[in-house]
Design an enzyme around this catalytic site. Structure first.
Site, mmCIF file in Angstrom:
data_model
loop_
_atom_site.group_PDB
_atom_site.id
_atom_site.type_symbol
_atom_site.label_atom_id
_atom_site.label_comp_id
_atom_site.label_asym_id
_atom_site.label_seq_id
_atom_site.Cartn_x
_atom_site.Cartn_y
_atom_site.Cartn_z
ATOM 1 N N HIS A 104 -4.346 -12.252 -14.198
ATOM 2 C CA HIS A 104 -4.875 -12.182 -12.826
ATOM 3 C C HIS A 104 -5.959 -13.220 -12.589
ATOM 4 O O HIS A 104 -6.725 -13.117 -11.635
ATOM 5 C CB HIS A 104 -5.417 -10.781 -12.511
ATOM 6 C CG HIS A 104 -4.317 -9.762 -12.380
ATOM 7 N ND1 HIS A 104 -4.551 -8.418 -12.316
ATOM 8 C CD2 HIS A 104 -2.970 -9.894 -12.328
ATOM 9 C CE1 HIS A 104 -3.405 -7.767 -12.200
ATOM 10 N NE2 HIS A 104 -2.422 -8.644 -12.225
ATOM 11 N N CYS A 115 -5.332 -28.558 -3.219
ATOM 12 C CA CYS A 115 -4.631 -29.434 -4.198
ATOM 13 C C CYS A 115 -4.382 -28.761 -5.540
ATOM 14 O O CYS A 115 -3.916 -29.394 -6.483
ATOM 15 C CB CYS A 115 -5.439 -30.718 -4.404
ATOM 16 S SG CYS A 115 -6.900 -30.493 -5.443
ATOM 17 N N CYS A 131 -13.832 -29.696 -2.910
ATOM 18 C CA CYS A 131 -13.089 -29.743 -4.175
ATOM 19 C C CYS A 131 -13.495 -31.015 -4.921
ATOM 20 O O CYS A 131 -13.499 -32.103 -4.325
ATOM 21 C CB CYS A 131 -11.585 -29.771 -3.876
ATOM 22 S SG CYS A 131 -10.574 -30.235 -5.290
ATOM 23 N N CYS A 134 -10.168 -33.417 -4.644
ATOM 24 C CA CYS A 134 -9.648 -33.994 -3.380
ATOM 25 C C CYS A 134 -10.677 -33.956 -2.259
ATOM 26 O O CYS A 134 -10.432 -34.484 -1.171
ATOM 27 C CB CYS A 134 -8.379 -33.236 -2.954
ATOM 28 S SG CYS A 134 -8.694 -31.593 -2.279
ATOM 29 N N GLU A 198 -8.314 9.025 -19.958
ATOM 30 C CA GLU A 198 -7.512 10.257 -19.815
ATOM 31 C C GLU A 198 -6.065 9.857 -19.575
ATOM 32 O O GLU A 198 -5.791 8.696 -19.237
ATOM 33 C CB GLU A 198 -8.037 11.077 -18.629
ATOM 34 C CG GLU A 198 -7.953 10.318 -17.326
ATOM 35 C CD GLU A 198 -9.085 10.655 -16.373
ATOM 36 O OE1 GLU A 198 -9.908 11.530 -16.688
ATOM 37 O OE2 GLU A 198 -9.142 10.026 -15.310
ATOM 38 N N ALA A 214 -13.051 3.941 -24.087
ATOM 39 C CA ALA A 214 -12.503 2.812 -24.852
ATOM 40 C C ALA A 214 -13.427 2.397 -25.995
ATOM 41 O O ALA A 214 -12.959 2.020 -27.081
ATOM 42 C CB ALA A 214 -12.280 1.621 -23.905
HETATM 43 N N1 APR Z 1 -12.482 3.962 -21.249
HETATM 44 C C1 APR Z 1 -11.127 3.866 -21.141
HETATM 45 N N2 APR Z 1 -10.463 3.911 -19.958
HETATM 46 C C2 APR Z 1 -11.215 4.057 -18.846
HETATM 47 C C3 APR Z 1 -12.628 4.163 -18.872
HETATM 48 C C4 APR Z 1 -13.250 4.114 -20.144
HETATM 49 N N3 APR Z 1 -14.584 4.204 -20.275
HETATM 50 N N4 APR Z 1 -13.062 4.301 -17.592
HETATM 51 C C5 APR Z 1 -11.968 4.276 -16.791
HETATM 52 N N5 APR Z 1 -10.849 4.141 -17.539
HETATM 53 C C6 APR Z 1 -9.457 4.063 -17.099
HETATM 54 C C7 APR Z 1 -9.108 4.933 -15.908
HETATM 55 O O1 APR Z 1 -8.740 6.240 -16.337
HETATM 56 C C8 APR Z 1 -7.907 4.175 -15.330
HETATM 57 O O2 APR Z 1 -6.703 4.591 -15.931
HETATM 58 O O3 APR Z 1 -9.235 2.729 -16.677
HETATM 59 C C9 APR Z 1 -8.174 2.714 -15.713
HETATM 60 C C10 APR Z 1 -8.625 1.857 -14.554
HETATM 61 O O4 APR Z 1 -7.560 1.795 -13.622
HETATM 62 P P1 APR Z 1 -7.719 0.847 -12.348
HETATM 63 O O5 APR Z 1 -9.045 1.071 -11.720
HETATM 64 O O6 APR Z 1 -6.479 1.022 -11.527
HETATM 65 O O7 APR Z 1 -7.745 -0.632 -12.956
HETATM 66 P P2 APR Z 1 -6.526 -1.503 -13.471
HETATM 67 O O8 APR Z 1 -5.442 -0.649 -14.016
HETATM 68 O O9 APR Z 1 -7.093 -2.562 -14.339
HETATM 69 O O10 APR Z 1 -6.013 -2.195 -12.106
HETATM 70 C C11 APR Z 1 -4.981 -3.151 -12.230
HETATM 71 O O11 APR Z 1 -5.221 -3.674 -9.888
HETATM 72 O O12 APR Z 1 -6.552 -4.071 -8.078
HETATM 73 C C12 APR Z 1 -5.800 -4.673 -9.045
HETATM 74 O O13 APR Z 1 -6.165 -6.853 -9.821
HETATM 75 C C13 APR Z 1 -6.655 -5.548 -9.908
HETATM 76 O O14 APR Z 1 -6.346 -6.065 -12.241
HETATM 77 C C14 APR Z 1 -6.460 -4.994 -11.305
HETATM 78 C C15 APR Z 1 -5.168 -4.222 -11.195
#
Ligand code: APR
Length: 228
Positions: A104, A115, A131, A134, A198, A214
């Protein structure tokens, strides 16, 4: 053995960077149509640059957590590990990972919409920045918006063809094509593992899941993989 890891915003949550869809996530505070689409940028480029300048400042103030560091150690220790991230922060790199595939894009990079020139973004980007290549005043953050093609997809699918273990970390599995990687991996005969705070709605697609922050779950998993 090829391990392909896909990370999402959840891996950076404990570093203080917001996720998108959790209860106080970014998309509960901002309209993604205004700040994460080409149309939103065309309507109000200044508003979009301000949004990303704030996110860039948040990233600068954040530090990699134990999950980033553990993945950095894993990537350094094993040639067969491919780290793909949906995140636009640089915490994987600052946590020691190299060769990170940013599907992303990256907040740290700037892009000329006229460009296609790319360069290291200044801390504060302005629509008045010409830029460097350009001279056009059409600069934007080098991040992939909704409706745009993610980066490095060919490289990711080539790796997916050889994957033996696919691990999704801290992602809700809401956004394609990343959300489809688990199914692609299974079709290629890989084992699949979800590491998340979760169980996600995609939990049923994975062979196994481990749940918790995490910064705790990822280092334990990396220790197991490295036999530490
Ligand atoms: N440890 C592990 N997981 C966690 C924690 C944590 N401390 N805190 C939140 N999460 C989990 C949530 O449970 C959820 O499943 O991280 C996930 C975050 O999900 P999103 O907010 O949807 O983020 P993501 O999946 O990265 O979104 C994907 O969507 O908006 C676009 O470009 C944006 O890259 C992004 C993409």
């Amino acid at each position: 053995m090829t391990i392909l890891i896909l990370t999402g915003a959840g891996i950076s949550a404990e570093s203080g960077l917001g996720t998108f869809r959790d209860k106080d996530g970014l998309w509960t505070k901002y309209d993604l149509n205004e700040v994460a689409t080409p149309e939103g940028f065309a309507r109000n480029p200044k508003h979009v640059q301000t949004f990303y300048n704030a996110r860039r400042a948040n990233c600068r103030g954040a530090t990699p957590n134990a999950a980033h560091v553990a993945l950095g150690q894993l990537v350094s220790a094993r040639e067969d590990v491919i780290l793909v991230t949906q995140n636009v922060d640089d915490l994987h790199e600052r946590g020691g990972a190299t060769g990170v595939i940013h599907m992303h894009g990256e907040l740290a990079r700037a892009l000329c919409a006229a460009c296609d020139h790319r360069w290291d973004a200044p801390d504060e980007m302005s629509v008045d920045d010409p830029c460097p290549a350009c001279g056009t005043k059409a600069t934007r953050p080098d991040v992939v918006w909704f409706g745009e093609m993610p980066y490095h997809m060919e490289r990711i699918y080539d790796a997916m063809a050889e994957v033996d273990l696919f691990v999704a970390i801290g992602t809700s599995g809401n956004v394609y094509p990343a959300a489809g990687f688990v199914t692609e991996a299974k079709q290629n005969g890989a084992e699949t593992l979800e590491l998340n705070l979760e169980p996600t709605d995609a939990r049923g697609l994975f062979d196994a899941g481990r749940y918790g922050p995490a910064s705790q779950v990822v280092p334990l998993w990396v220790d197991e993989v490295l036999g530490r």
